[in-house]
Write an enzyme that holds these catalytic residues in place. Sequence first.
Site, PDB file in Angstrom:
ATOM      1  N   SER A   5       0.831  -1.199   0.000  1.00 19.46           N
ATOM      2  CA  SER A   5       0.000   0.000   0.000  1.00 19.46           C
ATOM      3  C   SER A   5       0.874   1.260   0.000  1.00 19.46           C
ATOM      4  O   SER A   5       1.713   1.413  -0.880  1.00 19.46           O
ATOM      5  CB  SER A   5      -0.961  -0.050   1.197  1.00 19.46           C
ATOM      6  OG  SER A   5      -1.933   0.954   1.088  1.00 19.46           O
ATOM      7  N   GLU A  26      -9.356  -4.009  -5.303  1.00 22.37           N
ATOM      8  CA  GLU A  26      -8.621  -2.966  -4.577  1.00 22.37           C
ATOM      9  C   GLU A  26      -9.481  -1.779  -4.156  1.00 22.37           C
ATOM     10  O   GLU A  26      -9.259  -1.171  -3.118  1.00 22.37           O
ATOM     11  CB  GLU A  26      -7.481  -2.422  -5.457  1.00 22.37           C
ATOM     12  CG  GLU A  26      -6.387  -3.428  -5.806  1.00 22.37           C
ATOM     13  CD  GLU A  26      -5.352  -3.580  -4.697  1.00 22.37           C
ATOM     14  OE1 GLU A  26      -5.579  -3.057  -3.594  1.00 22.37           O
ATOM     15  OE2 GLU A  26      -4.329  -4.226  -4.949  1.00 22.37           O
TER      16      GLU A  26
END
Length: 374
Positions: free
Chosen positions: A67, A189
């Site tokens: 991330s 996502e």
Amino acid sequence: MEDKGGMIVVTINYRLGLFGFPPRKAGVRDVVSNAGLYDQRLALDWVQEHIHRFGGDAGRVTVIGESAGGGSVMAQLAAFGGEDASSPFQRAILQSPAMKPIINDSQYELVYDYLLETSGLQSYEELRNLPSKDVQAINTAMVSNAAFADTVFQLNVDGEFLRDIPVRLLMQNKIDQSVDILVAHNSNEGIMFTDPRTEDDDTFRAYFANLLPDLSSEKLDIMATEIYPLDFSGTQPYKNHIERLVLAVGDCLFDCYAFGMNLAYENRTRGYLFDICPGVHAQDASYSLHDGEETDYFGRPIDFLAAGAMKSWIVDFTLMGGRHGSAARQLPIFGSTARILHVGKQDATESNFTVVKDPAANPRCQFWLDGVFA
Ligand SMILES: *[C@@H]1O[C@H](CO)[C@@H](O)[C@H](O)[C@H]1NC(C)=O
Ligand SMILES: *[C@@H]1O[C@H](CO)[C@@H](O)[C@H](O)[C@H]1NC(C)=O
Ligand SMILES: *[C@@H]1O[C@H](CO)[C@@H](O)[C@H](O)[C@H]1NC(C)=O
């Protein structure tokens, strides 16, 4: 095999929020706006200088980040022009690299205005005189008043550490080409970053107008009518307003960066697509860091076979890269046909890893990479 001698894990800290990415007025250098990136660099330089004292090899350092961590790795690869092979590491693993797609200094100045407005202060001189807990309170106020999923603070183009917006650096291959890359993303996502109250086209447009304040109305129109048309008949990969925004958010914040990384390395990369239900952002970290837990960060049962395989890819990539004998070779080289290993739920008797075409290798991502910031 001498290569399999083991590895040393070094975890680092870096400053976040207002402390790590303090916004400033364009052209005014009263503060280091990418302090968090310099913190990371300092830690990596420390490893170069001292890891031999712990039995480590400074010539075989792998960085890994998920991330914002993956976005940080991307920024480190592109640091200082990115071209001179000067990264203090030799291999990099990026899991769902994430970044807000901006941000040059005039755009980051908006956050500076917001800082002054929130704090009632006039300058950094005044801010520096406050006790730390007051600065923390300003940070919290700024983040909690922001739009849905907006982190406010962010890596930014400071002309020095980052010389241009990351997407442009990727598309121009201005990234350290000497580093060996493994890049991954997940099948779903966008969902955690999409306001579930989305029920019309206005919300879609408002989301991107907020995220990309300088996006021209022409580009926004192209997005809303051509790239993500309002068509729920089944010809698009979404059936309603929420799914449409989820797809666009996933593309913009995560998936297209993974694709852009592959392109920037001329497809010499390896990678996986994590698709164990629900396939949400960062779910794969529970697998690659698996230490016997029964459930993942989201409370879903962990598939131990998948976790075991994923750990072996990461460990072997770290120790041996893609050399003969490395489990990382299970991950195909991306190549001109965009190959990636699909990680599905494992059957007890039969492995569920298949090589597929990366779903991020699509015209929508071409738009995000080539069209939006061109
Ligand atoms: C920052 O980005 C905006 C919008 O893309 C652009 O108009 C402006 O010229 C850029 N500023 C600099 C210094 O690059
Ligand atoms: C890399 O892969 C993409 C997607 O398949 C393809 O469009 C592109 O031509 C490839 N580039 C190279 C250098 O192989
Ligand atoms: C393989 O993975 C996919 C995606 O997670 C799943 O739908 C499918 O049921 C899996 N197959 C087996 C045999 O477990």
